[in-house]
Motif scaffolding. Structure first.
Motif, PDB file in Angstrom:
ATOM      1  N   LEU A 119      11.057   5.042   7.660  1.00 45.18           N
ATOM      2  CA  LEU A 119       9.767   5.087   6.983  1.00 45.18           C
ATOM      3  C   LEU A 119       8.838   5.962   7.816  1.00 45.18           C
ATOM      4  N   ASP A 120       8.586   7.165   7.332  1.00 45.11           N
ATOM      5  CA  ASP A 120       7.734   8.123   8.042  1.00 45.11           C
ATOM      6  C   ASP A 120       6.728   8.701   7.058  1.00 45.11           C
ATOM      7  N   PRO A 121       5.834   7.838   6.520  1.00 39.90           N
ATOM      8  CA  PRO A 121       4.892   8.299   5.496  1.00 39.90           C
ATOM      9  C   PRO A 121       3.792   9.162   6.093  1.00 39.90           C
ATOM     10  N   PRO A 122       3.064   9.890   5.227  1.00 40.52           N
ATOM     11  CA  PRO A 122       1.896  10.629   5.731  1.00 40.52           C
ATOM     12  C   PRO A 122       0.969   9.663   6.467  1.00 40.52           C
ATOM     13  N   TYR A 123       0.509  10.052   7.631  1.00 39.36           N
ATOM     14  CA  TYR A 123      -0.275   9.139   8.472  1.00 39.36           C
ATOM     15  C   TYR A 123      -1.546   8.658   7.793  1.00 39.36           C
ATOM     16  N   LYS A 124      -2.151   9.466   6.946  1.00 44.84           N
ATOM     17  CA  LYS A 124      -3.419   9.099   6.326  1.00 44.84           C
ATOM     18  C   LYS A 124      -3.249   8.080   5.195  1.00 44.84           C
ATOM     19  N   LYS A 125      -2.036   7.947   4.656  1.00 44.84           N
ATOM     20  CA  LYS A 125      -1.837   7.102   3.478  1.00 44.84           C
ATOM     21  C   LYS A 125      -0.754   6.055   3.715  1.00 44.84           C
ATOM     22  N   GLN A 126      -0.743   5.453   4.864  1.00 44.78           N
ATOM     23  CA  GLN A 126       0.343   4.540   5.190  1.00 44.78           C
ATOM     24  C   GLN A 126       0.191   3.188   4.510  1.00 44.78           C
ATOM     25  N   GLN A 127       1.307   2.728   4.010  1.00 42.93           N
ATOM     26  CA  GLN A 127       1.392   1.384   3.455  1.00 42.93           C
ATOM     27  C   GLN A 127       2.648   0.728   4.011  1.00 42.93           C
ATOM     28  N   LEU A 128       2.847   0.875   5.310  1.00 37.17           N
ATOM     29  CA  LEU A 128       4.092   0.418   5.925  1.00 37.17           C
ATOM     30  C   LEU A 128       4.321  -1.079   5.746  1.00 37.17           C
ATOM     31  N   VAL A 129       3.290  -1.885   5.949  1.00 40.25           N
ATOM     32  CA  VAL A 129       3.456  -3.339   5.824  1.00 40.25           C
ATOM     33  C   VAL A 129       3.896  -3.691   4.402  1.00 40.25           C
ATOM     34  N   LYS A 130       3.228  -3.113   3.422  1.00 39.54           N
ATOM     35  CA  LYS A 130       3.563  -3.377   2.014  1.00 39.54           C
ATOM     36  C   LYS A 130       5.010  -2.964   1.707  1.00 39.54           C
ATOM     37  N   LEU A 131       5.428  -1.806   2.212  1.00 36.91           N
ATOM     38  CA  LEU A 131       6.797  -1.341   1.971  1.00 36.91           C
ATOM     39  C   LEU A 131       7.826  -2.243   2.649  1.00 36.91           C
ATOM     40  N   ILE A 132       7.548  -2.659   3.882  1.00 39.17           N
ATOM     41  CA  ILE A 132       8.479  -3.534   4.603  1.00 39.17           C
ATOM     42  C   ILE A 132       8.570  -4.893   3.920  1.00 39.17           C
ATOM     43  N   GLU A 133       7.454  -5.395   3.419  1.00 36.01           N
ATOM     44  CA  GLU A 133       7.474  -6.655   2.669  1.00 36.01           C
ATOM     45  C   GLU A 133       8.354  -6.531   1.425  1.00 36.01           C
ATOM     46  N   LEU A 134       8.268  -5.408   0.729  1.00 37.22           N
ATOM     47  CA  LEU A 134       9.096  -5.177  -0.457  1.00 37.22           C
ATOM     48  C   LEU A 134      10.573  -5.087  -0.071  1.00 37.22           C
ATOM     49  N   ILE A 135      10.872  -4.379   1.003  1.00 39.23           N
ATOM     50  CA  ILE A 135      12.252  -4.274   1.490  1.00 39.23           C
ATOM     51  C   ILE A 135      12.798  -5.659   1.816  1.00 39.23           C
ATOM     52  N   ASP A 136      11.976  -6.498   2.421  1.00 38.65           N
ATOM     53  CA  ASP A 136      12.374  -7.865   2.767  1.00 38.65           C
ATOM     54  C   ASP A 136      12.589  -8.706   1.510  1.00 38.65           C
ATOM     55  N   ARG A 137      11.605  -8.690   0.631  1.00 38.87           N
ATOM     56  CA  ARG A 137      11.647  -9.514  -0.590  1.00 38.87           C
ATOM     57  C   ARG A 137      12.862  -9.173  -1.450  1.00 38.87           C
ATOM     58  N   GLU A 138      13.205  -7.891  -1.529  1.00 40.40           N
ATOM     59  CA  GLU A 138      14.301  -7.452  -2.397  1.00 40.40           C
ATOM     60  C   GLU A 138      15.640  -7.331  -1.663  1.00 40.40           C
ATOM     61  N   ALA A 139      15.674  -7.741  -0.392  1.00 36.36           N
ATOM     62  CA  ALA A 139      16.910  -7.738   0.413  1.00 36.36           C
ATOM     63  C   ALA A 139      17.585  -6.366   0.412  1.00 36.36           C
ATOM     64  N   LEU A 140      16.812  -5.328   0.713  1.00 35.29           N
ATOM     65  CA  LEU A 140      17.338  -3.962   0.715  1.00 35.29           C
ATOM     66  C   LEU A 140      17.946  -3.563   2.057  1.00 35.29           C
ATOM     67  N   LEU A 141      17.777  -4.402   3.078  1.00 33.61           N
ATOM     68  CA  LEU A 141      18.308  -4.100   4.400  1.00 33.61           C
ATOM     69  C   LEU A 141      19.445  -5.063   4.724  1.00 33.61           C
ATOM     70  N   ALA A 142      20.541  -4.514   5.237  1.00 32.34           N
ATOM     71  CA  ALA A 142      21.684  -5.335   5.645  1.00 32.34           C
ATOM     72  C   ALA A 142      21.244  -6.367   6.684  1.00 32.34           C
ATOM     73  N   GLU A 143      21.994  -7.428   6.796  1.00 31.83           N
ATOM     74  CA  GLU A 143      21.648  -8.523   7.710  1.00 31.83           C
ATOM     75  C   GLU A 143      21.381  -8.033   9.130  1.00 31.83           C
ATOM     76  N   ASP A 144      22.171  -7.082   9.608  1.00 29.39           N
ATOM     77  CA  ASP A 144      21.976  -6.540  10.965  1.00 29.39           C
ATOM     78  C   ASP A 144      21.358  -5.144  10.925  1.00 29.39           C
ATOM     79  N   GLY A 145      20.674  -4.828   9.829  1.00 25.13           N
ATOM     80  CA  GLY A 145      20.079  -3.510   9.639  1.00 25.13           C
ATOM     81  C   GLY A 145      18.817  -3.288  10.457  1.00 25.13           C
TER      82      GLY A 145
END
Length: 182
Positions: A119-145
């Motif tokens: 996750l390397d978004p434009p620095y001025k428009k970051q929504q990293l927390v929101k994106l990580i929450e979505l990745i978590d909620r939807e189980a998009l990352l492997a268990e040891d990812g």
């Protein structure tokens, strides 16, 4: 800009024309991969704000099986295609022109699970927390990812986001790298 290590070590990469995209410097790229690898035995990777494709191409060069590249900028998409072609990694990649949230919705429908997410978004428009929450909620990352965030050093991400914990954080001048694992 170049590939720092692996099968395509030293290969030059084109930057995205203009000033809308900020490429990851070779110094930061090398430090980032030393934190998470430095080499890999396969795996699926998502480069969500791909820019020139430098991070994903570096991951393939270091042993990742496949990378899905996403960027919303037309010039970035063309640059990714050019860099993949010159590095010989076209067969190990998928490239999509889309914004991050729409891309994640398409990925959810495909039921993909990633070993590494950049996750390397434009620095001025970051929504990293929101994106990580979505990745978590939807189980998009492997268990040891691993989730790798590049952001401005003035941005302080939480120690924990959903079920992910920040296990490494480094500053490189104006750039910071925060790495999350389950």
């Amino acid at each position: 800009m170049r590939v720092v290590s692996g099968s395509q070590k030293g290969r030059s990469l084109k930057p995205v024309p203009g000033n809308t995209t900020r490429p990851t410097t070779d110094k930061v790229k090398e430090a980032l991969f030393n934190m998470i690898g430095p080499y890999f035995e396969g795996g699926l990777c998502l480069d969500l704000f791909a820019g020139s494709g430098g991070l994903g191409i570096e991951a393939i060069s270091r042993g990742v099986d496949k990378v899905i590249f996403v960027d919303r900028d037309r010039m970035a998409i063309q640059t990714i295609h050019d860099n993949l072609s010159s590095s010989g990694f076209t067969e190990q990649s998928e490239v999509y022109r889309n914004d991050a949230e729409r891309a994640l919705k398409a990925i959810i429908k495909r039921e993909l699970v990633f070993d590494y997410i950049f996750l390397d978004p434009p620095y001025k428009k970051q929504q990293l927390v929101k994106l990580i929450e979505l990745i978590d909620r939807e189980a998009l990352l492997a268990e040891d990812g691993t989730i790798i965030c590049e952001h401005g050093s003035d941005v302080h991400l939480p120690e924990q986001i959903g079920s992910f914990v920040q296990y490494k954080h480094e500053n490189y001048g104006m750039i910071s790298i925060s790495i999350y694992k389950r």
